[in-house]
Design a protein around this motif. Structure first.
Motif, PDB file in Angstrom:
ATOM      1  N   ASP A  41       0.847  -1.193   0.000  1.00 33.21           N
ATOM      2  CA  ASP A  41       0.000   0.000   0.000  1.00 33.21           C
ATOM      3  C   ASP A  41       0.883   1.244   0.000  1.00 33.21           C
ATOM      4  OD1 ASP A  41      -1.799   2.066   0.436  1.00 33.21           O
ATOM      5  OD2 ASP A  41      -2.939   0.975   1.939  1.00 33.21           O
ATOM      6  N   GLN A  42       0.856   1.971  -1.115  1.00 30.85           N
ATOM      7  CA  GLN A  42       1.654   3.187  -1.247  1.00 30.85           C
ATOM      8  C   GLN A  42       0.811   4.450  -1.068  1.00 30.85           C
ATOM      9  OE1 GLN A  42       5.064   3.445  -1.772  1.00 30.85           O
ATOM     10  NE2 GLN A  42       5.027   1.257  -1.304  1.00 30.85           N
ATOM     11  N   GLY A  43      -0.399   4.301  -0.546  1.00 34.52           N
ATOM     12  CA  GLY A  43      -1.273   5.451  -0.333  1.00 34.52           C
ATOM     13  C   GLY A  43      -2.071   5.784  -1.584  1.00 34.52           C
ATOM     14  N   GLY A  44      -1.418   6.279  -2.611  1.00 33.81           N
ATOM     15  CA  GLY A  44      -2.101   6.624  -3.853  1.00 33.81           C
ATOM     16  C   GLY A  44      -2.435   5.411  -4.700  1.00 33.81           C
ATOM     17  N   TYR A  45      -1.712   4.332  -4.472  1.00 32.91           N
ATOM     18  CA  TYR A  45      -1.998   3.094  -5.185  1.00 32.91           C
ATOM     19  C   TYR A  45      -1.623   1.903  -4.319  1.00 32.91           C
ATOM     20  CZ  TYR A  45       3.003   2.682  -6.156  1.00 32.91           C
ATOM     21  OH  TYR A  45       4.361   2.571  -6.022  1.00 32.91           O
ATOM     22  N   ILE A  46      -2.179   0.752  -4.659  1.00 38.85           N
ATOM     23  CA  ILE A  46      -1.899  -0.491  -3.939  1.00 38.85           C
ATOM     24  C   ILE A  46      -1.470  -1.533  -4.960  1.00 38.85           C
ATOM     25  CG2 ILE A  46      -2.851  -2.313  -2.476  1.00 38.85           C
ATOM     26  CD1 ILE A  46      -4.975  -0.149  -1.601  1.00 38.85           C
TER      27      ILE A  46
END
Length: 100
Positions: A41-46
């Motif tokens: 989970d990178q915040g803006g995308y997973i």
């Protein structure tokens, strides 16, 4: 002894709809019970990765979402994917090698 690098395949989901992202993770875990599902989970995308072959079915997504869902609805949420992708009415499969 060095372990060989395992190539991962699977979707990269935009993090805009948390319910859809969570449902995709749950459905992939249900549809790939014999492998470890890697979730980054990178915040803006997973980024969701499974070794070699990743499958998600419409039935599992509907179960995880608690509503009807057509697989083409998933495409706008995909910011990318690893591997090759095959989409039918009932499932999406990401895989490494050509199967045609």
């Amino acid at each position: 002894m060095e372990q060989a690098h395992v190539k991962m395949v699977g979707p990269v989901i935009r993090g805009l709809d948390a319910n859809l992202a969570d449902a995709v993770i749950t459905a992939i875990e249900m549809d790939n019970p014999d492998v470890d599902v890697d979730v980054d989970d990178q915040g803006g995308y997973i980024r969701i990765g499974v070794p070699q072959r990743c499958r998600v079915t419409r039935a599992s997504l509907e179960d995880a979402l608690g509503r009807k869902f057509q697989l083409p609805e998933l495409e706008p949420a995909l910011s990318g994917f690893a591997g090759r992708m095959k989409l039918t009415d009932d499932e999406v499969v990401w895989y490494l090698e050509r199967q045609d």
